[in-house]
Write an enzyme that holds these catalytic residues in place. Structure first.
Site, short mmCIF file in Angstrom:
data_model
loop_
_atom_site.label_atom_id
_atom_site.label_comp_id
_atom_site.label_asym_id
_atom_site.label_seq_id
_atom_site.Cartn_x
_atom_site.Cartn_y
_atom_site.Cartn_z
N GLY A 11 0.86 -1.32 -0.05
CA GLY A 11 -0.02 -0.14 -0.09
C GLY A 11 0.77 1.10 -0.08
O GLY A 11 2.01 1.27 0.00
N ASP A 12 0.36 2.25 -0.16
CA ASP A 12 0.87 3.73 -0.23
C ASP A 12 2.10 3.66 -1.27
O ASP A 12 3.05 4.47 -0.91
CB ASP A 12 1.78 4.14 1.10
CG ASP A 12 0.72 3.89 2.34
OD1 ASP A 12 -0.40 4.21 2.25
OD2 ASP A 12 0.82 3.21 3.43
N GLY A 16 -2.52 7.11 -5.75
CA GLY A 16 -3.48 8.45 -5.76
C GLY A 16 -3.05 9.01 -7.02
O GLY A 16 -3.84 9.56 -7.69
N GLY A 39 -5.41 6.03 2.68
CA GLY A 39 -5.79 7.39 1.95
C GLY A 39 -4.87 7.22 0.66
O GLY A 39 -3.75 6.63 0.65
N HIS A 40 -5.40 8.12 -0.25
CA HIS A 40 -4.70 8.45 -1.48
C HIS A 40 -4.32 10.03 -1.24
O HIS A 40 -5.22 10.85 -1.03
CB HIS A 40 -5.34 8.24 -2.68
CG HIS A 40 -5.90 6.82 -3.07
ND1 HIS A 40 -4.79 5.77 -3.04
CD2 HIS A 40 -7.02 6.31 -3.22
CE1 HIS A 40 -5.33 4.79 -3.60
NE2 HIS A 40 -6.78 4.83 -3.25
N THR A 304 -3.47 7.83 9.20
CA THR A 304 -3.15 7.74 10.64
C THR A 304 -2.10 8.72 10.97
O THR A 304 -1.93 8.96 12.33
CB THR A 304 -2.62 6.32 10.92
OG1 THR A 304 -1.51 6.16 10.23
CG2 THR A 304 -3.78 5.27 10.92
N THR A 416 8.61 11.13 -10.93
CA THR A 416 9.79 12.10 -10.44
C THR A 416 9.46 13.21 -9.39
O THR A 416 10.37 14.03 -9.06
CB THR A 416 10.37 12.41 -11.62
OG1 THR A 416 9.52 13.77 -12.32
CG2 THR A 416 11.06 11.57 -12.43
P1 GDP Z 1 -1.45 5.53 -2.16
O1 GDP Z 1 -2.26 4.99 -1.09
O2 GDP Z 1 -0.88 4.21 -3.02
O3 GDP Z 1 -2.27 6.37 -3.16
O4 GDP Z 1 -0.25 6.44 -1.63
P2 GDP Z 1 -0.09 7.69 -0.86
O5 GDP Z 1 -0.60 8.49 -1.48
O6 GDP Z 1 -0.62 7.26 0.49
O7 GDP Z 1 1.44 7.77 -0.50
C1 GDP Z 1 2.39 8.17 -1.55
C2 GDP Z 1 3.30 9.37 -1.17
O8 GDP Z 1 3.98 9.57 -2.05
C3 GDP Z 1 2.28 10.46 -1.02
O9 GDP Z 1 2.89 11.36 -0.25
C4 GDP Z 1 2.47 11.32 -2.60
O10 GDP Z 1 2.33 12.68 -2.58
C5 GDP Z 1 3.67 10.79 -2.63
N1 GDP Z 1 4.48 10.65 -4.05
C6 GDP Z 1 3.75 10.16 -5.24
N2 GDP Z 1 4.57 9.80 -6.19
C7 GDP Z 1 5.66 10.56 -5.88
C8 GDP Z 1 6.96 10.73 -6.28
O11 GDP Z 1 7.30 10.28 -7.68
N3 GDP Z 1 7.88 11.48 -5.92
C9 GDP Z 1 7.72 11.76 -4.43
N4 GDP Z 1 8.78 12.54 -4.01
N5 GDP Z 1 6.42 11.56 -3.84
C10 GDP Z 1 5.35 10.89 -4.70
#
Ligand code: GDP
Length: 427
Positions: A11-12, A16, A39-40, A304, A416
């Site tokens: 996950g995470d 999103g 969350g996304h 969380t 990126t």
């Molecule tokens: P999800 O649950 O799969 O949607 O993932 P989350 O959104 O919870 O976690 C992904 C985190 O990585 C978030 O803080 C995004 O803003 C961040 N993020 C996504 N893609 C990138 C990226 O290419 N680079 C960086 N630095 N952050 C990213």
């Protein structure tokens, strides 16, 4: 045309952002499993949002967002999310809540909380959102569907039956106060009025859309490792996180899913309890640094706020994750995060009882697995926001090539940065 966006790992992974990107070219975005327990993160012109129940197409006027029948619907949380969007100036989303979705009730949250309390040090690290009791009740056939809200005698009968069982459990096992079915009934009727404008026949809508050739995105929550059948049992979630379940949770025919985009981070992160097996974990100072630099604001849970455990990219887990998701392509996120490193390790095998394997083991063996690392050179150059894949440093591209070879799935998108345009397409 149906595409699914799902997680390859714990996950995470950044689903999103990728969903947000692909939602722009879609007519319909459907959440098909899980609840408000994850969350996304979406960053766009309106601001930074953590969506928990709303599909990631919520920001596009042309997208119909569907909360599918497979979702655990907590109406209170959905209402809070909708209000948050309106307050941030986002137009009200075009939303259909499947009348066949089931309701996550306050007693599910209580049961989750009481059970984690009872387990003490052996707790699962649940977000205490009631997800496990919700799905248990669904399969025990005491769940309540959204459509039941509109048939008051049936609702009362269903509620009484569920509350009777909950009260036996609460009073005798957890020594907690009983809940009152009457109060809950009244509360449900007022919540019903909030969701009334959105409730509809999502099944017919989706099948009609398929006939009309509309493009549909299935949006998964969490990742392959959290699947209750094929994941790291018992440290999983309680709904199926695999693209295949989209056919059930979004009422899509299996033959309609043509593209499965598996999202994976350029390193590993995992939220959950410390007891969860996490083979490629990076501990100590080095782990703290990666956690601080990860994601867009450090690696902390979108729901969380808990610090996420971080580690090196794990090709054993990711190859397995892509395989069970049926991935047709991979989106690799957060490559920019690794730019500070001189050398990057990749976990390319697990050593279990003296034997090295590349096949992801069953949970009983996973606990004993030790990582076997391959070390690759870093690129030591800021790549944040690069949009042309060819413009990436040679070592960054070599890193992506190496991962692709190990996970045996084409990596077509490399992200990126957290912002929508910070993305490269790899030909
Ligand atoms: P999800 O649950 O799969 O949607 O993932 P989350 O959104 O919870 O976690 C992904 C985190 O990585 C978030 O803080 C995004 O803003 C961040 N993020 C996504 N893609 C990138 C990226 O290419 N680079 C960086 N630095 N952050 C990213």
């Amino acid at each position: 045309m149906v595409k699914a966006i799902v997680g390859a790992n714990w996950g995470d992974e950044g689903k999103g952002k990728i969903t947000d990107l692909l939602a722009e070219q879609s007519d319909i975005v459907i959440r098909f499993q899980g609840g408000a327990n994850a969350g996304h993160t979406i960053i766009n012109d309106y601001g930074r949002f953590a969506l928990h129940t709303l599909p990631s197409g919520a920001f596009y006027k042309h997208v119909t967002n569907i909360i599918g029948n497979g979702v655990a619907l907590d109406i209170r949380k959905l209402t809070a999310e909708l209000t948050g969007l309106v307050e941030a100036g986002v137009p009200a989303p075009n939303l259909i809540i499947s009348e066949r979705a089931q309701l996550l009730m306050p007693y599910h949250v209580l049961q989750d909380t009481y059970e984690e309390e009872r387990l003490g040090g052996h707790a699962f690290g649940s977000t205490k959102s009631g997800i496990a009791p919700f799905y248990s009740d669904k399969y025990a056939k005491i769940g309540i569907q959204v459509c039941d809200l509109f048939d008051e005698p049936r609702l009362r009968e269903r509620l009484n039956r569920a509350v009777e069982i909950k009260n036996i459990l609460f009073e005798n096992m957890y020594h907690k106060p009983a809940i009152q079915a009457d109060e809950l009934f009244d509360e449900l009727l007022s919540l019903r009025e909030i969701i009334r404008p959105y409730v509809g026949d999502a099944v017919t809508f989706v099948h009609q859309a398929l006939k009309e050739g509309k493009s549909i995105l299935l949006e998964g929550q969490l990742g392959a490792m959290k699947d209750p059948d094929l994941g790291i049992v018992p440290m999983t979630t309680s709904s199926h996180t695999l693209a295949g379940f989209g056919c059930v949770g979004a009422a899509i025919p299996p033959t309609a899913v043509e593209d499965v985009i598996c999202v994976s981070k350029a390193y590993s992160s995992c939220v959950g309890s410390q007891t969860e097996p996490f083979v490629s974990e990076l501990l100590g100072e080095a782990g703290d640094e990666l956690r601080r630099r990860g994601g867009d604001k450090g690696e902390f849970g979108a729901t969380t706020g808990r610090p996420r455990r971080v580690g090196w990219f794990d090709t054993v887990a990711t190859r397995y994750g892509c395989m069970i998701q049926g991935a047709t392509q991979v989106a690799l996120t957060c490559l920019d995060v690794l730019s500070y490193l001189d050398e990057i390790q990749v976990c390319t095998g697990y050593e279990i009882d003296g034997q090295v394997t590349k096949n992801f083991p069953v949970p009983a063996l996973l606990e004993r697995a030790k990582p076997v690392f391959t070390t690759l050179p870093g690129w030591k150059e800021d790549i944040r926001g690069i949009t042309d894949y060819d413009a990436l440093p040679a070592n960054a591209k070599a890193y992506v090539d190496f991962l692709e070879q190990e996970i045996e799935t084409p990596i077509t998108i490399v992200s990126t940065g957290p912002k929508r345009h910070e993305i490269t397409l790899r030909g």
